[in-house]
Design a protein around this motif. Sequence first.
Motif, mmCIF file in Angstrom:
data_model
loop_
_atom_site.group_PDB
_atom_site.id
_atom_site.type_symbol
_atom_site.label_atom_id
_atom_site.label_comp_id
_atom_site.label_asym_id
_atom_site.label_seq_id
_atom_site.Cartn_x
_atom_site.Cartn_y
_atom_site.Cartn_z
ATOM 1 N N THR A 144 8.791 -46.515 -18.405
ATOM 2 C CA THR A 144 9.981 -46.751 -17.588
ATOM 3 C C THR A 144 9.641 -46.554 -16.120
ATOM 4 O OG1 THR A 144 10.701 -44.441 -17.771
ATOM 5 C CG2 THR A 144 11.518 -46.003 -19.431
ATOM 6 N N LEU A 145 10.355 -47.265 -15.257
ATOM 7 C CA LEU A 145 10.078 -47.191 -13.829
ATOM 8 C C LEU A 145 10.564 -45.864 -13.258
ATOM 9 C CD1 LEU A 145 9.047 -48.723 -11.298
ATOM 10 C CD2 LEU A 145 11.432 -49.416 -10.919
ATOM 11 N N GLN A 146 9.684 -45.171 -12.521
ATOM 12 C CA GLN A 146 10.081 -43.965 -11.812
ATOM 13 C C GLN A 146 10.432 -44.259 -10.358
ATOM 14 O OE1 GLN A 146 7.687 -40.596 -14.437
ATOM 15 N NE2 GLN A 146 7.523 -40.566 -12.226
ATOM 16 N N CYS A 147 9.659 -45.149 -9.728
ATOM 17 C CA CYS A 147 9.965 -45.565 -8.361
ATOM 18 C C CYS A 147 9.052 -46.725 -8.003
ATOM 19 C CB CYS A 147 9.803 -44.414 -7.360
ATOM 20 S SG CYS A 147 8.103 -43.788 -7.194
ATOM 21 N N SER A 148 9.346 -47.363 -6.863
ATOM 22 C CA SER A 148 8.490 -48.446 -6.381
ATOM 23 C C SER A 148 8.510 -48.461 -4.865
ATOM 24 C CB SER A 148 8.953 -49.800 -6.935
ATOM 25 O OG SER A 148 10.261 -50.109 -6.484
ATOM 26 N N PHE A 149 7.448 -49.031 -4.297
ATOM 27 C CA PHE A 149 7.316 -49.157 -2.849
ATOM 28 C C PHE A 149 7.017 -50.619 -2.555
ATOM 29 C CE2 PHE A 149 5.172 -49.288 1.199
ATOM 30 C CZ PHE A 149 5.841 -48.351 1.973
#
Length: 526
Positions: A144-149
């Motif tokens: 699952t996605l935790q964060c993105s930049f």
Amino acid sequence: MSNSPGLSVRPRRSSTLVAGAGVALVLGAWLVPAAARAALPVPSTGFPVSLGTGANYLGPPAFADLDGDQVNEILVGANDGRVYAYRGNGTQLWSYDTGTTGIASKPAIADIDNDGLPEVVVGAGSTLAIGTTPGVYVISNTGTLQCSFPTTDGVFSSPALAELDFDDAGTKEIAFGSWDFKVRVINHDCSLKYQVMLTDTPWSSPAIGDLDRDGIPEIVIGAPHNPAGTANDGGLLHAFRHNLASELPGFPVAIDETIDSSPALGDLDGDGWLDIVVGAGWCWDRPSCAPAGLTHPVTEAVYAWNRAGVALAGWPLILPADRYVFGSPALGDLDGNGSLEVVFNTLQKVEGGPEGWVYAVNGNAAIRSGWPKQPFTPATCSTFVHFGTSASPIVADLDGNGGLEISLPSNFEIVTWTAAGVQVSRDGACPDPPGDWILTTDGPVLGVGAGDIDGDGAAEVVATGYNAGGTAGRLYAWDFGAPAIGAQQPWPQFRRTADNHALFVDEVFLDGFESGGLGEWSTASP
């Protein structure tokens, strides 16, 4: 690495200056078997695996235990924008869709937020699937996605994970280069920490190591150099301090050709300090690459510098003018004399179908006896080809006989040599020669790594590629069985370790995950 500029269109700007702890990695012990042992590879149960339509171009494989069962999973990014995690039996653990931008980089894995669980970090950037979602993505161990930049242009660079700020209780930061001319460090939550502007698009992946032994690591990365006007075009090797605010004295080092190769760090001259080795690329004498077609003569070479940016004795190693380096060097003690050797592959300077040569050189750049070698693979029963690759070599004792092998993709197979330059993978066909290693695939191979994916203590060879029709990705694995248990693996994957430090240190166990304690950065001493 994949997506070599020799094999695809290279994104590059005009000549105008733009202003601007630990996850478990299960590997065999660092021990040379007491007696010579050998085994032939057999396909691992459950492989090959098809990743399906769309995922038809894969980056290098990575290995880490994601689910806590003490067995590594295989992680790989694809040009469909997905990150795939597979168990060692060929079943899929999960996949995560980052968007429309392809992934050509190698995933980096570590516990970056100190929750006791590993995260998977990838850069999205590919010439084959430019898309609209470039950037860096942090994915949980369950997919699952935790964060993105997000970035404005792609991230071909394979991110490196390390404690770089020492102000947040040991959480790790993410270092990477991106095609928007920037090198960045972001926090574990994807907030921006540091950034610096370059003069062109970095393809290189960062290496992390404490070059000056002050207890704080440096970020070492190559890049093209394209300042305003035409003077000083070429490449730069940067050795940034951890906050990107400055560089070590003597850096950046300038050469007359681009540096797209990813640097490796290790003590090449035996003085107890880390050195840097990297290759020159192919751009500034190439009309299709040089901005506005403004070419100039270049020096094709592999370079090695010390911590002050001074060339080591014997370096650079000048290459034939028709060869260049895109992949990353690998390091290892090939002859067991306690000194590091350097292994790298070169590509022919042609726009399509380049041949390749693999080199093994001593720490003083002297080419070792038996090298360089061309991959020698059967095309028919009586003809042979020598295709090069933009991938990077690995160095490991794969069969457990006590000697190191060097492996590299070529055409439809993994070509492997002994440390002395003897090819042990098949060099004939119809039938395949008895006793040769058969590491063949049903399509072009893009990347290779070695990792223990079944928990038996021996590394399997894992390759990424696609089918002959180019419609689906492929994941391959071969097993050498009991003789390979505990065999040494000095450089078993692109960027060497799961955190992508590309740092050779004399470890008892190759886990690659520093705790963040300052003392552990001082791993080399006189």
